[in-house]
Design a protein around this motif. Structure first.
Motif, PDB file in Angstrom:
ATOM      1  N   ALA A 302     -18.263 -17.013  47.059  1.00 56.89           N
ATOM      2  CA  ALA A 302     -16.956 -16.418  46.719  1.00 56.89           C
ATOM      3  C   ALA A 302     -15.882 -17.510  46.641  1.00 56.89           C
ATOM      4  CB  ALA A 302     -16.578 -15.360  47.757  1.00 56.89           C
ATOM      5  N   VAL A 303     -15.942 -18.457  47.560  1.00 56.26           N
ATOM      6  CA  VAL A 303     -14.968 -19.558  47.541  1.00 56.26           C
ATOM      7  C   VAL A 303     -15.135 -20.359  46.252  1.00 56.26           C
ATOM      8  CG1 VAL A 303     -14.344 -21.763  48.627  1.00 56.26           C
ATOM      9  CG2 VAL A 303     -14.792 -19.755  50.062  1.00 56.26           C
ATOM     10  N   SER A 304     -16.390 -20.628  45.869  1.00 58.62           N
ATOM     11  CA  SER A 304     -16.537 -21.469  44.683  1.00 58.62           C
ATOM     12  C   SER A 304     -16.147 -20.704  43.420  1.00 58.62           C
ATOM     13  CB  SER A 304     -17.923 -22.110  44.621  1.00 58.62           C
ATOM     14  OG  SER A 304     -18.833 -21.232  44.086  1.00 58.62           O
ATOM     15  N   VAL A 305     -16.339 -19.384  43.404  1.00 57.83           N
ATOM     16  CA  VAL A 305     -15.879 -18.612  42.240  1.00 57.83           C
ATOM     17  C   VAL A 305     -14.338 -18.573  42.207  1.00 57.83           C
ATOM     18  CG1 VAL A 305     -15.802 -16.302  41.214  1.00 57.83           C
ATOM     19  CG2 VAL A 305     -17.972 -17.254  41.958  1.00 57.83           C
ATOM     20  N   ALA A 306     -13.717 -18.419  43.373  1.00 56.03           N
ATOM     21  CA  ALA A 306     -12.236 -18.416  43.411  1.00 56.03           C
ATOM     22  C   ALA A 306     -11.693 -19.747  42.902  1.00 56.03           C
ATOM     23  CB  ALA A 306     -11.755 -18.146  44.835  1.00 56.03           C
ATOM     24  N   HIS A 307     -12.375 -20.824  43.244  1.00 59.01           N
ATOM     25  CA  HIS A 307     -11.984 -22.151  42.764  1.00 59.01           C
ATOM     26  C   HIS A 307     -12.111 -22.205  41.233  1.00 59.01           C
ATOM     27  CE1 HIS A 307     -12.972 -26.768  42.830  1.00 59.01           C
ATOM     28  NE2 HIS A 307     -11.726 -26.537  42.463  1.00 59.01           N
ATOM     29  N   ALA A 308     -13.260 -21.713  40.728  1.00 62.01           N
ATOM     30  CA  ALA A 308     -13.498 -21.758  39.283  1.00 62.01           C
ATOM     31  C   ALA A 308     -12.481 -20.903  38.519  1.00 62.01           C
ATOM     32  CB  ALA A 308     -14.923 -21.298  38.980  1.00 62.01           C
ATOM     33  N   ILE A 309     -12.111 -19.748  39.102  1.00 62.19           N
ATOM     34  CA  ILE A 309     -11.117 -18.881  38.434  1.00 62.19           C
ATOM     35  C   ILE A 309      -9.793 -19.642  38.304  1.00 62.19           C
ATOM     36  CG2 ILE A 309      -9.680 -16.811  38.734  1.00 62.19           C
ATOM     37  CD1 ILE A 309     -12.076 -15.496  40.109  1.00 62.19           C
ATOM     38  N   GLY A 310      -9.399 -20.290  39.389  1.00 63.95           N
ATOM     39  CA  GLY A 310      -8.150 -21.060  39.376  1.00 63.95           C
ATOM     40  C   GLY A 310      -8.194 -22.178  38.341  1.00 63.95           C
ATOM     41  N   LEU A 311      -9.336 -22.849  38.247  1.00 59.65           N
ATOM     42  CA  LEU A 311      -9.468 -23.959  37.288  1.00 59.65           C
ATOM     43  C   LEU A 311      -9.407 -23.436  35.847  1.00 59.65           C
ATOM     44  CD1 LEU A 311     -12.331 -26.139  38.820  1.00 59.65           C
ATOM     45  CD2 LEU A 311      -9.895 -26.571  38.898  1.00 59.65           C
ATOM     46  N   ARG A 312     -10.104 -22.321  35.607  1.00 59.85           N
ATOM     47  CA  ARG A 312     -10.073 -21.741  34.255  1.00 59.85           C
ATOM     48  C   ARG A 312      -8.647 -21.373  33.866  1.00 59.85           C
ATOM     49  NH1 ARG A 312     -14.385 -19.318  31.526  1.00 59.85           N
ATOM     50  NH2 ARG A 312     -12.885 -17.847  30.676  1.00 59.85           N
ATOM     51  N   GLY A 313      -7.983 -20.638  34.774  1.00 62.55           N
ATOM     52  CA  GLY A 313      -6.628 -20.186  34.480  1.00 62.55           C
ATOM     53  C   GLY A 313      -5.712 -21.369  34.178  1.00 62.55           C
ATOM     54  N   TRP A 314      -5.811 -22.380  35.036  1.00 63.91           N
ATOM     55  CA  TRP A 314      -4.865 -23.496  34.955  1.00 63.91           C
ATOM     56  C   TRP A 314      -5.155 -24.415  33.775  1.00 63.91           C
ATOM     57  CZ3 TRP A 314      -0.276 -24.287  36.725  1.00 63.91           C
ATOM     58  CH2 TRP A 314       0.250 -25.583  36.768  1.00 63.91           C
TER      59      TRP A 314
END
Ligand SMILES: Nc1ncnc2c1ncn2[C@@H]1O[C@H](COP(=O)(O)OP(=O)(O)OP(=O)(O)O)[C@@H](O)[C@H]1O
Ligand SMILES: [Mg+2]
Length: 373
Positions: A302-314
């Motif tokens: 879950a942490v790594s998906v939250a990280h990936a979501i932030g990277l995609r968005g940004w």
């Protein structure tokens, strides 16, 4: 043997390293705990048991962050085991922070978490105990100069904690080479002669092994070796709010390190953590049963998906990331190469999402076509 400098000091300043070891990441906290530590220490330890405990579970008065979320009595038992002559075995589901806990304990007890053996099908005794520098071996014959110590030898000679990751993934005969070191606390080097041929473990030496219950069970360990360890089970985080807070804190830290200045959105993380918990347990928040995935839906994932979501968005749009990004990330994390998991995920997004209020749940439902296939 003199204490070698850590790899991080030798090669890179800490801020350029993707993930410095715990003793570098939390060097300030360790120094503060050390300065305030007046309690008795077990022989060979860098900190007292109380200070080591604070390092792991946190102490707001001293400004020590909580690094492991879970039952503090587990930490007490783990630390006491490490002060005995039995090894500590951390077992549990994947992604429950067994490796993190072993790293934190080693950093607290020995001030260094880098004496680590990574277990796998190809692990050999050489990688655990010692090997030889063949050029020097040919030139000089077996001598302390041509000896290349591996983590076990160094841990024993220097009185430090050795970590053995995923020990049950090693072949049984390789695991069993630990037996004499753990019971007799001595490592023989038959190629050498004289006092150098026997390395006696110094105070402070012990071993923390981890094994996960998914890959290959701990049943694959010989009973002789099991007897030399105390087992502690690390459980997934039971409470939703606690898991959400952990995912938020960890994802924010990872995003900052990745150069993202936008904080992750709370409503997106709520959707993410709920989705992970439901797909992990096979039960929705309103009590309906549903298909659970065979893929591991751990807090670490879950942490790594939250990280990936932030990277995609940004990096794709200059904003913090939405539930639509979650769908794109879920395909790679939750479904992996299993078509049944992909079908279960598709059903979940179609049937179990719309009854909840909130824009992000709606966005999750609307983005279900982003799943491949
Ligand atoms: N109880 C917890 N406390 C703190 N962090 C946790 C906890 N559970 C999961 N995490 C998250 O998971 C990450 C650690 O995962 P780690 O690799 O240590 O798990 P693991 O149990 O060793 O998994 P594996 O079995 O796959 O090796 C942490 O960095 C943190 O983001
Ligand atoms: Mg691990």
């Amino acid at each position: 043997m003199s204490r070698p400098r850590s790899v991080v000091e030798v090669t890179e300043p800490a801020d350029r390293v993707q993930r410095p070891p715990a003793e570098v990441r939390y060097a300030d906290e360790l120094a503060r705990l050390h300065a305030a530590d007046t309690a008795e220490r077990p022989p060979g330890w860098a900190l007292s048991v109380q200070a080591a405990r604070r390092f792991v579970v946190g102490d707001s008065k001293l400004g020590i962050s909580r690094k492991f979320v879970g039952d503090p009595s587990l930490i007490d038992r783990a630390l006491i085991t490490l002060a005995t002559s039995r090894g500590l075995m951390l077992v549990g589901e994947p992604g429950t922070a067994k490796s993190l806990l072993s790293e934190l304990l080693a950093a607290a007890v020995s001030g260094d978490s880098t004496l680590t053996i990574q277990g796998g099908a190809a692990t050999t005794e050489d990688q655990i105990r010692y090997s030889w520098n063949y050029a020097l071996l040919v030139a000089d014959g077996p001598s302390p100069r041509s000896l290349v110590p591996a983590p076990m030898l160094r841990g024993m000679a220097e009185g430090r904690t050795v970590r053995f990751e995923e020990i049950t993934r090693c072949p049984l005969e390789v695991q069993d080479c630990l037996l004499s070191q753990l019971s007799d606390r001595v490592l023989a080097i038959p190629e050498l002669t004289g006092p150098e041929a026997m390395v006696f473990a110094r105070d402070g030496f012990n071993i923390i092994a981890t094994a996960n219950t998914r890959d290959r069970g701990v049943n694959d360990m010989s009973s002789a070796l099991k007897r030399r360890f105390n087992f502690e089970t690390v459980f997934p985080i039971a409470d939703f709010g606690t898991e959400l807070a952990l995912v938020e804190a960890e994802a924010s830290a990872l995003l900052r390190r990745s150069g993202v200045t936008a904080e992750p959105r709370r409503d997106v993380l709520e959707v993410l953590v709920t989705t992970f918990r439901e797909l992990r347990t096979g039960e929705t928040a309103r009590g309906d049963s549903m298909d659970r995935l065979s893929a591991v839906m751990s807090t670490a994932e879950a942490v790594s998906v939250a990280h990936a979501i932030g990277l995609r968005g940004w990096f794709l749009r200059g904003e913090p990331g939405t539930a639509e990004d979650l769908v794109s990330c879920l395909a790679g994390t939750a479904a992996k190469d299993n078509p049944e998991d992909l079908a279960k995920l598709r059903r979940y997004l179609a049937q179990q999402v719309t009854w909840r209020g909130g824009d992000q749940w709606q966005a999750l439902h609307n983005a279900r076509h982003l799943l491949p296939g």
